[in-house]
Design an enzyme around this catalytic site. Structure first.
Site, PDB file in Angstrom:
ATOM      1  N   GLY A  26      43.981  35.466  35.235  1.00 32.52           N
ATOM      2  CA  GLY A  26      43.845  35.037  33.851  1.00 32.52           C
ATOM      3  C   GLY A  26      44.025  33.537  33.858  1.00 32.52           C
ATOM      4  O   GLY A  26      43.367  32.846  34.622  1.00 32.52           O
TER       5      GLY A  26
ATOM      6  N   CYS B  35      44.979  35.768  41.908  1.00 32.31           N
ATOM      7  CA  CYS B  35      44.428  34.583  41.248  1.00 32.31           C
ATOM      8  C   CYS B  35      45.519  33.884  40.425  1.00 32.31           C
ATOM      9  O   CYS B  35      46.453  33.347  41.008  1.00 32.31           O
ATOM     10  CB  CYS B  35      43.200  34.963  40.429  1.00 32.31           C
TER      11      CYS B  35
ATOM     12  N   ILE C 206      37.114  33.571  40.968  1.00 33.92           N
ATOM     13  CA  ILE C 206      36.812  33.005  39.650  1.00 33.92           C
ATOM     14  C   ILE C 206      37.784  31.854  39.374  1.00 33.92           C
ATOM     15  O   ILE C 206      38.983  32.085  39.205  1.00 33.92           O
ATOM     16  CB  ILE C 206      36.928  34.072  38.534  1.00 33.92           C
TER      17      ILE C 206
ATOM     18  N   HIS D  71      39.985  38.323  43.038  1.00 32.70           N
ATOM     19  CA  HIS D  71      40.231  39.401  42.065  1.00 32.70           C
ATOM     20  C   HIS D  71      39.938  40.768  42.674  1.00 32.70           C
ATOM     21  O   HIS D  71      38.833  41.299  42.486  1.00 32.70           O
ATOM     22  CB  HIS D  71      39.331  39.203  40.838  1.00 32.70           C
TER      23      HIS D  71
ATOM     24  N   GLU E  70      40.737  43.588  41.723  1.00 34.18           N
ATOM     25  CA  GLU E  70      40.533  44.622  40.700  1.00 34.18           C
ATOM     26  C   GLU E  70      39.101  44.629  40.177  1.00 34.18           C
ATOM     27  O   GLU E  70      38.719  45.516  39.431  1.00 34.18           O
ATOM     28  CB  GLU E  70      41.537  44.421  39.551  1.00 34.18           C
TER      29      GLU E  70
HETATM   30  N1  LIG Z   1      40.740  33.829  37.541  1.00 37.24           N
HETATM   31  C1  LIG Z   1      41.906  33.252  37.486  1.00 37.24           C
HETATM   32  O1  LIG Z   1      42.938  33.910  37.450  1.00 37.24           O
HETATM   33  C2  LIG Z   1      41.874  31.766  37.392  1.00 37.24           C
HETATM   34  C3  LIG Z   1      43.209  31.091  37.546  1.00 37.24           C
HETATM   35  C4  LIG Z   1      43.227  29.833  36.687  1.00 37.24           C
HETATM   36  N2  LIG Z   1      42.232  28.904  37.122  1.00 37.24           N
HETATM   37  C5  LIG Z   1      44.617  29.202  36.705  1.00 37.24           C
HETATM   38  O2  LIG Z   1      44.791  28.120  37.200  1.00 37.24           O
HETATM   39  O3  LIG Z   1      45.521  29.784  36.212  1.00 37.24           O
END
Ligand SMILES: NC(=O)CC[C@H](N)C(=O)O
Length: 198
Positions: free
Chosen positions: A47, A79, A136, A172, A174
Site C-alpha cells: 500500500g 512491499c 509496484i 506483491h 498476493e
Molecule cells: N506497492 C507498494 O506497496 C508501494 C510501496 C510505496 N511505494 C511506499 O513507499 O510505501
C-alpha cells in the site's frame, strides 16, 4: 494456526485468500489492538507505508506490533509492509516497526518501470519453477544485517530476505496465483510454534 493481516490500507483481501489457499486454518483482518490477540503470525500488506504507519499509530497498533516482533511472532511484510518492518529507511529519519535489520530504499526501481513483473529464483520455495513476482512502486533492500538471509535478487538488488521469524519481500506475492511464498511464511509460523512448545 491463526494468521492476521493488517487491514488498514492496501492489498488485504488478496493476502487473506492466498494465505487460505496456502493452508492457513484461520485468517483474520487486523484493525484494532484486540485483533492481535492470539495471533501466530502477522502479514503486513503493500500500500503506502507512510499512510499505513500513520494509521497504525492512530489505531494504537504500532506499539503492540513492535512488542510482538520482539517476542518472536512471525511477520511477513510485502512491499510497503517491508518498509514498515525495516529498521532503516533510506533518506528517512524515522522507522515504523523497526524490526528487520535492513536498510530499505523506497520507490527504488525508477519511474519508467514503476510496475513490472519478473520471474525470480527464491531460496526456500517448493519446486524448481521460478516465482512470478509483481513489483509496484517497489522498494529494494540496500543492506542487510549479519543475521539476515537474502532469498532473492533482481539485477543484483535484494528483493526478498529473512531474519529468523521476519520475512520481507519488495514485491506483491498476493497478486499472483503462486502461493509458495505464503506457504513458506506458514512454515516459519509452524517452526515458531514448535519452538515455543519445547
Ligand atoms: N506497492 C507498494 O506497496 C508501494 C510501496 C510505496 N511505494 C511506499 O513507499 O510505501
Amino acid at each position: 494456526m491463526k494468521i492476521g493481516v493488517l487491514a488498514l490500507q492496501g492489498a488485504v483481501i488478496e493476502h487473506v485468500k492466498s494465505l487460505k489457499q496456502a493452508g492457513a486454518e484461520e485468517v483474520v483482518p487486523v484493525k484494532w489492538p484486540k485483533d492481535l490477540d492470539g495471533l501466530d503470525g502477522l502479514v503486513l500488506p503493500g500500500g503506502e507505508s507512510t499512510t499505513i504507519g500513520k494509521l497504525m499509530n492512530k489505531y494504537e497498533l504500532m506499539e503492540p506490533v513492535r512488542e510482538m516482533a520482539k517476542r518472536g511472532v512471525p511477520m511477513f511484510g510485502t512491499c510497503a509492509g517491508l518498509i514498515l518492518l525495516a529498521n532503516r529507511v533510506q533518506g528517512q529519519d524515522w522507522v515504523h516497526i523497526g524490526a528487520l535489520d535492513a536498510l530499505v530504499d523506497r520507490n527504488s526501481f525508477g519511474r519508467q518501470v514503476d510496475s513490472f513483473e519478473a520471474d525470480l529464483d527464491v531460496v526456500g520455495l517448493e519446486g524448481s519453477e521460478k516465482y512470478p513476482a509483481v513489483f509496484i512502486r517497489a522498494p529494494h533492500i540496500m543492506e542487510v544485517g549479519a543475521g539476515v538471509e537474502v532469498l532473492s535478487t533482481v539485477n543484483d538488488r535484494v528483493v526478498a530476505a529473512r531474519q529468523g521469524h521476519l520475512l520481507g519481500a519488495s514485491f506483491h506475492p498476493e497478486l499472483t496465483d503462486d502461493v509458495r511464498l505464503h506457504k513458506y511464511f506458514l512454515s516459519m509460523v509452524e517452526e515458531a510454534k514448535k519452538a515455543a512448545v519445547k
